[in-house]
Enzyme design. Structure first.
Site, short mmCIF file in Angstrom:
data_model
loop_
_atom_site.label_atom_id
_atom_site.label_comp_id
_atom_site.label_asym_id
_atom_site.label_seq_id
_atom_site.Cartn_x
_atom_site.Cartn_y
_atom_site.Cartn_z
N HIS A 1 0.68 -1.24 0.09
CA HIS A 1 0.07 -0.07 -0.02
C HIS A 1 0.96 1.28 0.08
O HIS A 1 2.24 1.15 0.39
CB HIS A 1 -0.88 0.18 1.30
CG HIS A 1 -2.06 -1.06 1.52
ND1 HIS A 1 -1.99 -1.81 2.63
CD2 HIS A 1 -3.04 -1.26 0.44
CE1 HIS A 1 -3.33 -2.60 2.20
NE2 HIS A 1 -3.66 -2.32 1.11
N CYS B 1 -2.17 0.52 10.11
CA CYS B 1 -3.58 -0.24 9.51
C CYS B 1 -4.29 -1.05 10.66
O CYS B 1 -5.17 -1.38 10.33
CB CYS B 1 -2.92 -1.42 8.55
SG CYS B 1 -1.56 -2.48 9.19
#
Ligand SMILES: NC(=O)NCCC[C@H](N)C(=O)O
Length: 258
Positions: A163, A248
């Protein structure tokens, strides 16, 4: 007063089956992961964050990585459409949680895909990683959702890591930090500081000078301490085996008033 609420989601008993894309699979100790998660949540609480637990999604191995399921901008919660199909059932519980907290809800629709881990907000600038999990339609839909609210959306190619926020995050003054070998285009960022460790690229801003960071980045913690910040280190080793990082494991809701 703006809220200091943070969404978290208890790890699934199936955590060890979580996805691995850019690294070798290593055995995950779920009991240890649970202890690490409790300590992570405690660190948020200790620094003034009220944690809100999204209902667990025990059938979804990656559900603890709650950041990927929703992107906040002001009071709007944009429900993601995860690039990995196995993660799509995770969004229902998150939608319920944010609606319950009074957020306006919007959605990424097919054919768009977008993971929250691909979105880095710095003030009103919203960087979005176009990579393995977020496609061009997802980027367009994010623009359509947030530009009318005053966001400046900047798309960034991501090919070396999972990501955008696996590669870069930002310090409280907006300086982007990242580990250069993981970045496709460092020159896209106005003010950039390279860090010596991969997991040193990830900070959660706890408020004031405090930065929540992974214990696996001691040299970067030293660098930040030397710049006048206060690193708060947590061991998230079991989540790192699944390409997870400190960012996250929570979603901070800063645009709500309570
Ligand atoms: N935002 C993030 O960095 N999320 C980590 C997700 C890891 C999970 N194993 C996945 O591949 O989706």
């Amino acid at each position: 007063m703006p809220s200091k609420k943070a969404l978290v989601r208890r790890p699934s008993p199936r955590l060890a089956e979580g996805l691995v894309t850019h690294i070798e699979r290593e055995k995950v100790d779920v009991d240890r992961a649970m202890e690490q998660w409790e300590a992570y949540v405690e660190a948020l609480r200790k620094h003034g964050w009220e944690t809100v637990e999204v209902d667990p999604a025990d059938d979804c191995p990656d559900s603890v990585f709650v950041e990927d399921t929703v992107v906040m901008f002001r009071n709007v919660a944009l429900i993601a459409r995860p690039g990995a199909e196995s993660r799509r059932p995770e969004t229902a519980g998150v939608e319920e949680a944010v609606a319950g907290l009074g957020c306006s809800v919007n959605w990424i629709w097919e054919p768009g895909t977008l993971d929250g881990g691909d979105v880095l907000k710095i003030g009103d600038t919203v960087y979005v990683g176009r990579g393995g999990r977020t496609n061009a339609a997802g980027v367009q839909q994010l623009r359509a959702a947030f530009e009318p609210l005053g966001a400046r959306v900047v798309a960034v190619p991501v090919s070396k890591v999972l990501h955008l926020k696996s590669a870069v995050t930002a310090l409280p003054d907006g300086t982007v930090i990242g580990h250069i070998p993981n970045m496709d285009a460092p020159s896209l960022f106005d003010r950039f500081l390279p860090v010596p460790e991969e997991s040193g690229s990830h900070v959660v801003l706890l408020g004031g000078d405090k930065l929540l960071m992974a214990a696996s980045a001691p040299k970067t913690a030293e660098l930040f301490a030397d710049l006048g910040y206060q690193p708060v280190l947590v061991d998230i080793g079991e989540f790192e085996k699944l390409e997870g990082c400190v960012t996250c494991l929570s979603v901070r809701l800063r645009g709500l008033y309570s």
